[in-house]
Write a protein that holds these residues in place. Structure first.
Motif, PDB file in Angstrom:
ATOM      1  N   UNK A   7       0.815  -1.208   0.000  1.00 51.34           N
ATOM      2  CA  UNK A   7       0.000   0.000   0.000  1.00 51.34           C
ATOM      3  C   UNK A   7       0.849   1.259   0.000  1.00 51.34           C
ATOM      4  N   UNK A   8       1.888   1.280   0.800  1.00 50.70           N
ATOM      5  CA  UNK A   8       2.770   2.451   0.866  1.00 50.70           C
ATOM      6  C   UNK A   8       3.493   2.665  -0.459  1.00 50.70           C
ATOM      7  N   UNK A   9       3.990   1.584  -1.035  1.00 50.74           N
ATOM      8  CA  UNK A   9       4.712   1.696  -2.305  1.00 50.74           C
ATOM      9  C   UNK A   9       3.764   2.041  -3.454  1.00 50.74           C
ATOM     10  N   UNK A  10       2.539   1.579  -3.403  1.00 50.03           N
ATOM     11  CA  UNK A  10       1.565   1.938  -4.443  1.00 50.03           C
ATOM     12  C   UNK A  10       1.322   3.441  -4.427  1.00 50.03           C
ATOM     13  N   UNK A  28       9.321   2.053 -15.378  1.00 50.76           N
ATOM     14  CA  UNK A  28       9.309   1.530 -14.011  1.00 50.76           C
ATOM     15  C   UNK A  28      10.727   1.544 -13.429  1.00 50.76           C
ATOM     16  N   UNK A  29      11.705   1.368 -14.295  1.00 49.96           N
ATOM     17  CA  UNK A  29      13.103   1.399 -13.857  1.00 49.96           C
ATOM     18  C   UNK A  29      13.442   2.768 -13.263  1.00 49.96           C
ATOM     19  N   UNK A  30      12.999   3.845 -13.924  1.00 51.04           N
ATOM     20  CA  UNK A  30      13.259   5.191 -13.418  1.00 51.04           C
ATOM     21  C   UNK A  30      12.553   5.424 -12.087  1.00 51.04           C
ATOM     22  N   UNK A  31      11.305   4.977 -12.008  1.00 51.69           N
ATOM     23  CA  UNK A  31      10.549   5.136 -10.760  1.00 51.69           C
ATOM     24  C   UNK A  31      11.214   4.345  -9.634  1.00 51.69           C
ATOM     25  N   UNK A  32      11.629   3.118  -9.927  1.00 53.10           N
ATOM     26  CA  UNK A  32      12.290   2.278  -8.918  1.00 53.10           C
ATOM     27  C   UNK A  32      13.554   2.965  -8.403  1.00 53.10           C
ATOM     28  N   UNK A  33      14.319   3.563  -9.307  1.00 53.16           N
ATOM     29  CA  UNK A  33      15.547   4.254  -8.915  1.00 53.16           C
ATOM     30  C   UNK A  33      15.226   5.471  -8.048  1.00 53.16           C
ATOM     31  N   UNK A  34      14.265   6.290  -8.497  1.00 55.83           N
ATOM     32  CA  UNK A  34      13.928   7.503  -7.733  1.00 55.83           C
ATOM     33  C   UNK A  34      13.357   7.171  -6.359  1.00 55.83           C
ATOM     34  N   UNK A  35      12.524   6.145  -6.302  1.00 57.99           N
ATOM     35  CA  UNK A  35      11.845   5.797  -5.051  1.00 57.99           C
ATOM     36  C   UNK A  35      12.639   4.811  -4.192  1.00 57.99           C
ATOM     37  N   UNK A  36      13.732   4.309  -4.728  1.00 57.40           N
ATOM     38  CA  UNK A  36      14.569   3.331  -4.024  1.00 57.40           C
ATOM     39  C   UNK A  36      13.751   2.119  -3.578  1.00 57.40           C
ATOM     40  N   UNK A  37      12.994   1.602  -4.552  1.00 57.83           N
ATOM     41  CA  UNK A  37      12.165   0.414  -4.343  1.00 57.83           C
ATOM     42  C   UNK A  37      12.566  -0.603  -5.407  1.00 57.83           C
ATOM     43  N   UNK A  38      12.571  -1.857  -5.045  1.00 59.03           N
ATOM     44  CA  UNK A  38      12.899  -2.921  -5.989  1.00 59.03           C
ATOM     45  C   UNK A  38      11.975  -2.861  -7.214  1.00 59.03           C
TER      46      UNK A  38
END
Length: 141
Positions: A7-10, A28-38
């Motif tokens: 829920x938090x990551x969504x 999604x790769x850019x978002x993962x990098x910015x948010x530091x999420x797998x």
């Protein structure tokens, strides 16, 4: 009630898509990098959001994801309910309450219902656009 990482990551994923929306798909790769999420974890979450029609997928080399509506049209509540299910603090209240033989004479059920009403009031009163605004204010500090 505790909101899971899903829920938090969504919420963070949807916020990232809204903040970085230029009309072109966001990888999604850019978002993962910015948010530091797998990225693997975000793939699971974006799949859920895509199936629900919250985002749309654009395939190809320049592909990625876009919101299907404007940020003003998403509430935190609908995003959390999609990922978390019912936001009730206990099983005997909420959309599909569990059967309980004590509910009729139970004084504590009033507390649980009031907590649920308060939570719903808060999360349904906050939009993705509100979160974008808060994010922009934080950048200025």
């Amino acid at each position: 009630m505790k909101i899971s990482t899903k829920g938090r990551y969504a919420l963070r994923l949807m916020l990232d898509l809204a903040v970085h929306d230029t009309g072109t798909p966001i990888s999604l790769k850019d978002t993962a990098r910015r948010q530091q999420i797998s990225e693997k974890y975000l793939e699971q979450i974006i799949s859920l959001l895509n199936r629900a029609g919250f985002v749309k997928s654009i395939r190809g080399a320049q592909g990625g994801y876009l919101l299907t509506r404007s940020p003003e049209e998403y509430t935190v509540g609908e995003i959390l309910r999609l990922t978390e299910g019912d936001l009730a603090p206990v099983g005997c209240v909420g959309e599909n309450p569990e059967g309980c033989g004590r509910k009729e004479g139970c004084a504590t059920v009033v507390i649980w219902e009031k907590i649920l009403e308060a939570v719903n009031s808060v999360v349904d009163g906050i939009t993705l656009a509100d979160m974008v605004s808060w994010q922009e204010q934080n950048r200025e500090i």
